[in-house]
Motif scaffolding. Structure first.
Motif, PDB file in Angstrom:
ATOM      1  N   ILE A  12       1.432  -0.962   0.292  1.00 13.95           N
ATOM      2  CA  ILE A  12       0.077   0.077   0.317  1.00 13.95           C
ATOM      3  C   ILE A  12       0.669   0.989   0.101  1.00 13.95           C
ATOM      4  O   ILE A  12       0.935   2.329  -0.588  1.00 13.95           O
ATOM      5  CB  ILE A  12      -1.066  -0.168   1.082  1.00 13.95           C
ATOM      6  CG1 ILE A  12      -1.921  -1.277   0.907  1.00 13.95           C
ATOM      7  CG2 ILE A  12      -1.664   1.130   1.668  1.00 13.95           C
ATOM      8  CD1 ILE A  12      -2.193  -1.390   2.716  1.00 13.95           C
ATOM      9  N   LEU A  13       1.482   1.435   0.721  1.00 15.88           N
ATOM     10  CA  LEU A  13       2.974   2.674   0.905  1.00 15.88           C
ATOM     11  C   LEU A  13       3.341   2.535  -0.915  1.00 15.88           C
ATOM     12  O   LEU A  13       3.616   3.292  -0.414  1.00 15.88           O
ATOM     13  CB  LEU A  13       3.291   2.305   2.261  1.00 15.88           C
ATOM     14  CG  LEU A  13       2.768   2.109   3.546  1.00 15.88           C
ATOM     15  CD1 LEU A  13       4.034   2.374   4.280  1.00 15.88           C
ATOM     16  CD2 LEU A  13       1.802   4.007   3.661  1.00 15.88           C
ATOM     17  N   TYR A  14       3.963   1.703  -1.135  1.00 21.04           N
ATOM     18  CA  TYR A  14       4.679   1.865  -2.430  1.00 21.04           C
ATOM     19  C   TYR A  14       3.539   2.963  -3.586  1.00 21.04           C
ATOM     20  O   TYR A  14       4.146   3.376  -4.585  1.00 21.04           O
ATOM     21  CB  TYR A  14       4.883   0.576  -3.002  1.00 21.04           C
ATOM     22  CG  TYR A  14       5.608  -0.434  -2.282  1.00 21.04           C
ATOM     23  CD1 TYR A  14       6.702  -0.029  -1.498  1.00 21.04           C
ATOM     24  CD2 TYR A  14       5.273  -1.613  -2.778  1.00 21.04           C
ATOM     25  CE1 TYR A  14       7.378  -0.868  -0.846  1.00 21.04           C
ATOM     26  CE2 TYR A  14       6.521  -2.308  -2.595  1.00 21.04           C
ATOM     27  CZ  TYR A  14       7.681  -1.982  -1.537  1.00 21.04           C
ATOM     28  OH  TYR A  14       8.506  -3.139  -0.907  1.00 21.04           O
ATOM     29  N   PRO A  19      -4.584   8.590   6.901  1.00 15.09           N
ATOM     30  CA  PRO A  19      -5.219   9.255   5.423  1.00 15.09           C
ATOM     31  C   PRO A  19      -4.413   8.811   4.279  1.00 15.09           C
ATOM     32  O   PRO A  19      -5.051   8.801   3.047  1.00 15.09           O
ATOM     33  CB  PRO A  19      -4.642  10.674   5.835  1.00 15.09           C
ATOM     34  CG  PRO A  19      -4.562  10.972   7.813  1.00 15.09           C
ATOM     35  CD  PRO A  19      -4.367   9.267   7.817  1.00 15.09           C
ATOM     36  N   ASP A  20      -2.748   9.068   4.353  1.00 13.63           N
ATOM     37  CA  ASP A  20      -2.250   9.017   3.645  1.00 13.63           C
ATOM     38  C   ASP A  20      -2.553   6.999   2.734  1.00 13.63           C
ATOM     39  O   ASP A  20      -1.767   7.222   1.337  1.00 13.63           O
ATOM     40  CB  ASP A  20      -1.149   8.264   2.890  1.00 13.63           C
ATOM     41  CG  ASP A  20      -0.348   9.743   4.923  1.00 13.63           C
ATOM     42  OD1 ASP A  20      -0.566  10.999   3.384  1.00 13.63           O
ATOM     43  OD2 ASP A  20      -0.152  10.446   5.120  1.00 13.63           O
ATOM     44  N   ILE A  21      -2.501   6.312   3.511  1.00 16.87           N
ATOM     45  CA  ILE A  21      -3.198   5.330   3.240  1.00 16.87           C
ATOM     46  C   ILE A  21      -4.456   4.701   2.166  1.00 16.87           C
ATOM     47  O   ILE A  21      -4.375   3.796   0.750  1.00 16.87           O
ATOM     48  CB  ILE A  21      -3.102   3.909   4.560  1.00 16.87           C
ATOM     49  CG1 ILE A  21      -1.855   4.299   5.158  1.00 16.87           C
ATOM     50  CG2 ILE A  21      -3.231   2.570   4.218  1.00 16.87           C
ATOM     51  CD1 ILE A  21      -1.435   2.567   6.679  1.00 16.87           C
ATOM     52  N   GLU A  22      -5.220   5.862   2.253  1.00 16.07           N
ATOM     53  CA  GLU A  22      -6.517   4.953   2.046  1.00 16.07           C
ATOM     54  C   GLU A  22      -6.112   6.329   0.648  1.00 16.07           C
ATOM     55  O   GLU A  22      -7.191   6.083  -0.368  1.00 16.07           O
ATOM     56  CB  GLU A  22      -7.878   5.970   2.816  1.00 16.07           C
ATOM     57  CG  GLU A  22      -8.019   5.445   3.900  1.00 16.07           C
ATOM     58  CD  GLU A  22      -9.250   6.164   5.257  1.00 16.07           C
ATOM     59  OE1 GLU A  22      -9.180   7.284   4.805  1.00 16.07           O
ATOM     60  OE2 GLU A  22      -9.848   5.783   5.790  1.00 16.07           O
ATOM     61  N   LYS A  23      -5.290   7.200   0.421  1.00 13.80           N
ATOM     62  CA  LYS A  23      -4.907   8.057  -0.551  1.00 13.80           C
ATOM     63  C   LYS A  23      -4.671   6.905  -1.599  1.00 13.80           C
ATOM     64  O   LYS A  23      -4.579   6.793  -2.275  1.00 13.80           O
ATOM     65  CB  LYS A  23      -4.367   9.152  -0.330  1.00 13.80           C
ATOM     66  CG  LYS A  23      -4.282   9.706  -1.331  1.00 13.80           C
ATOM     67  CD  LYS A  23      -3.702  11.442  -1.077  1.00 13.80           C
ATOM     68  CE  LYS A  23      -3.144  12.470  -2.050  1.00 13.80           C
ATOM     69  NZ  LYS A  23      -2.705  13.364  -2.157  1.00 13.80           N
TER      70      LYS A  23
END
Length: 111
Positions: free
Chosen positions: A15-17, A91-95
């Protein structure tokens, strides 16, 4: 590392990629902040700091940090740290998840 932790590690990294380039430094800062909260030996911390600074790209740094965060003992303190980490990253993961799905759909729409 057990199977469950390995699945968490792989999922979180994947996900973070997909984090937007404009958000990558903030995500790294969050990961570093929480990695420091997890107790390691001083020698291990020293080696990790050196290794982290040799990593040049976002993806290598994410790999190193996520692995280190999840490899330790999963006691109550660590669970609380992981919970706080995920809440801050949410928030960053959802985006990033949205970006992943949009990219995947666009690949097959173009076929």
């Amino acid at each position: 590392m057990g199977k469950e932790k390995a699945n968490w590690e792989m999922t979180l990294k994947n996900i973070l990629y997909y984090v937007d380039e404009n958000d990558q430094q903030r995500v790294l800062d969050i990961l570093v902040k929480y990695e420091k909260k997890i107790t390691d030996s001083k020698l291990k911390d020293c080696f990790q700091k050196i290794i982290f600074h040799t990593k040049k790209d976002y993806y290598s740094k994410v790999d190193l940090l996520v692995h280190d965060i999840l490899e330790g003992k999963l006691d109550d303190k660590t669970k609380n740290i992981l919970n706080d980490l995920l809440l801050e990253l949410k928030p960053d993961i959802e985006k990033a998840e949205k970006t992943f799905w949009e990219r995947l759909i666009s690949i097959f729409q173009g076929s």
